[in-house]
Design an enzyme around this catalytic site. Structure first.
Site, mmCIF file in Angstrom:
data_model
loop_
_atom_site.group_PDB
_atom_site.id
_atom_site.type_symbol
_atom_site.label_atom_id
_atom_site.label_comp_id
_atom_site.label_asym_id
_atom_site.label_seq_id
_atom_site.Cartn_x
_atom_site.Cartn_y
_atom_site.Cartn_z
ATOM 1 N N ASP A 173 0.712 -1.226 0.115
ATOM 2 C CA ASP A 173 -0.085 -0.052 0.024
ATOM 3 C C ASP A 173 0.802 1.241 -0.155
ATOM 4 O O ASP A 173 0.322 2.412 0.007
ATOM 5 C CB ASP A 173 -1.027 0.115 1.276
ATOM 6 N N HIS A 190 6.929 -7.352 -1.067
ATOM 7 C CA HIS A 190 6.108 -7.594 -2.164
ATOM 8 C C HIS A 190 5.604 -6.448 -2.940
ATOM 9 O O HIS A 190 4.549 -6.539 -3.863
ATOM 10 C CB HIS A 190 4.632 -8.272 -1.491
ATOM 11 N N CYS A 228 8.901 4.264 -20.565
ATOM 12 C CA CYS A 228 10.069 4.875 -19.771
ATOM 13 C C CYS A 228 10.394 6.101 -20.858
ATOM 14 O O CYS A 228 10.516 6.020 -21.960
ATOM 15 C CB CYS A 228 11.259 3.838 -19.795
ATOM 16 N N CYS A 231 14.252 5.203 -22.099
ATOM 17 C CA CYS A 231 14.548 4.257 -23.171
ATOM 18 C C CYS A 231 13.535 3.929 -24.054
ATOM 19 O O CYS A 231 13.641 3.447 -24.835
ATOM 20 C CB CYS A 231 15.287 3.215 -22.625
ATOM 21 N N ASN A 300 -0.266 -9.383 17.565
ATOM 22 C CA ASN A 300 -1.318 -9.951 16.312
ATOM 23 C C ASN A 300 -2.414 -10.431 16.947
ATOM 24 O O ASN A 300 -2.317 -10.819 18.266
ATOM 25 C CB ASN A 300 -0.947 -10.934 15.425
ATOM 26 N N LEU A 301 -3.693 -10.317 16.861
ATOM 27 C CA LEU A 301 -5.051 -10.648 17.357
ATOM 28 C C LEU A 301 -5.054 -12.227 17.172
ATOM 29 O O LEU A 301 -5.778 -12.964 18.001
ATOM 30 C CB LEU A 301 -6.009 -9.984 16.764
#
Length: 408
Positions: A173, A190, A228, A231, A300-301
């Site tokens: 994000d 990622h 680009c 190039c 963490n939950l």
């Protein structure tokens, strides 16, 4: 040489064998269904015939009981557990002491730190995959509207105080960079939804945009439709989908992540199920003797596969835990200030011929900067639409189609 078991068997005999196999499998399925139905009853409510059925099929009984235990375990792992107020304070105090002692703290972050920005997680009760497993539709607004959360700003402040050395994130994000965290202190394993790159340039040339660049991309299909400016080669997004191996140096920065993990004496995991991160051996110093591995704190939950190895597991929401931690450390939490968001000065303007190359909403400019030139970053943003493609939306659609096809 072994004889071919199928040699000398006529076609009719082969069909008969296949038919018998199908009948046997169907019989076993029916037995399992019957045994499952009987075991759901209390023992004193079962008839004599049902009791005899259980005695006749001990292996089926054992199979159903094993499945029941496994299903209950998985259900408990999906449950969100929150520590009580006093337990939470005590645990955060322990974490604060560890942070003060640490010489090299590395933070691993997952989708749970962005839920406060109205970006859904994956495996939570209202997560994307949880909803899909229940057969529910998933419809999302443009994720470019999200802003850094309190946790993002706390991490930035801890880095400014030299308490956090590096951040390894699974999130695409872009909120860590938008919080003001320097790119050299961040590994976005990622990818980043606001960055497209030219892989033909050496080194790869980055283009930061003010919109989600993944509108046209998907698994093994990364071209964004723009080119680009140096190039002329086609640009690609930086997202690493499930089943892919990330090869870009930036923004993935695997070398930075591995180096940070190798030097870490404390790892703080925030809002991650760790079901993906656990597979990256270089992040966990498993080549060191157990006593020399970094301390591991998990916030963490839900259950994570690293809970048993953790120095301390804190069951709480990331924003609440980080707010308490900053109080323990006697540090101020800087508010997110859109006027200082780095994306506004890092972004590369689109060329005139590219202005209609996307339909995603632009990040709204800070107050007082609304009257930008019309060519500054493409056309005026259209009305928000449900996400239909890209790193977040398109994967859901494919998953739902596969599930429906199987059900037919």
């Amino acid at each position: 040489m072994e004889a071919d078991p199928g040699a000398g068997v006529s076609r009719a005999e082969k069909k008969a064998l296949d038919r018998a196999k199908i009948v046997h499998q169907e019989t076993e399925r029916n037995v399992l269904k019957t045994v499952t139905r009987i075991l759901k009853k209390a023992e004193d409510e079962r008839s004599e015939e049902e009791a005899r059925t259980l005695l006749r099929h001990p292996s089926a009984v054992e199979q159903v009981r094993v499945r029941s235990v496994r299903s209950g375990q998985q259900r408990r792992r999906r449950e969100e557990v929150c520590d009580g107020v006093e337990d939470l304070k005590t645990k955060v105090s322990t974490l604060a002491a560890a942070v003060r002692r640490s010489q090299h703290l590395v933070v691993y972050t997952g989708a749970g730190i962005s839920t406060a920005a109205l970006i859904p997680d994956y495996r939570g009760p209202n997560g994307v995959w949880t909803q899909l497993q229940k057969g529910q539709a998933v419809s999302l607004s443009d994720l470019g509207r999200a802003e850094p959360t309190l946790t993002h700003m706390c991490i930035k402040a801890l880095h400014q105080q030299n308490l956090v050395k590096h951040v390894v994130s699974q999130n695409c994000d872009g909120l860590h960079l938008r919080s003001g965290l320097p790119q050299n202190a961040l590994s976005e394993l990622h990818g980043n939804m606001f960055i497209e790159v030219c892989a033909s340039c050496i080194p790869a040339r980055e283009y930061v945009r003010m919109f989600d660049v993944t509108e046209r991309t998907a698994l093994r299909r990364h071209a964004t439709g723009r080119r680009c400016g140096r190039c002329g080669a086609e640009l690609r997004d930086t997202i690493v989908h499930f089943g892919e191996r990330g090869t870009l140096e930036q923004p993935l920065n695997w070398s930075g992540a591995a180096a940070a993990a190798g030097s870490a004496d404390l790892i703080l995991c925030l809002g991650s199920s760790l079901k993906v991160l656990k597979k990256y051996a270089c992040l966990w110093s498993m080549n060191r003797p157990a006593k020399r591995r970094p301390l591991l704190f998990i916030v963490n939950l839900q259950w994570t596969p690293k809970d048993d190895l953790a120095t301390l597991k804190i069951n709480g929401r990331c924003d609440e835990v980080m707010e308490l931690l900053m109080k323990e450390l006697d540090l101020q939490i800087p508010p997110y200030n859109k006027a200082e968001d780095p994306i506004f000065h890092q972004a590369t303007p689109l060329r005139p011929e590219e202005e209609l190359s996307h339909t995603r909403c632009l990040i709204a400019p800070p107050a007082g900067q609304e009257d930008r030139p019309p060519d500054a970053q493409g056309p005026a943003p259209p009305a928000p639409q449900p996400v239909q493609g890209g790193w977040f939306g398109r994967g859901f659609s494919k998953g739902r189609k596969r599930k429906k096809r199987k059900a037919v």
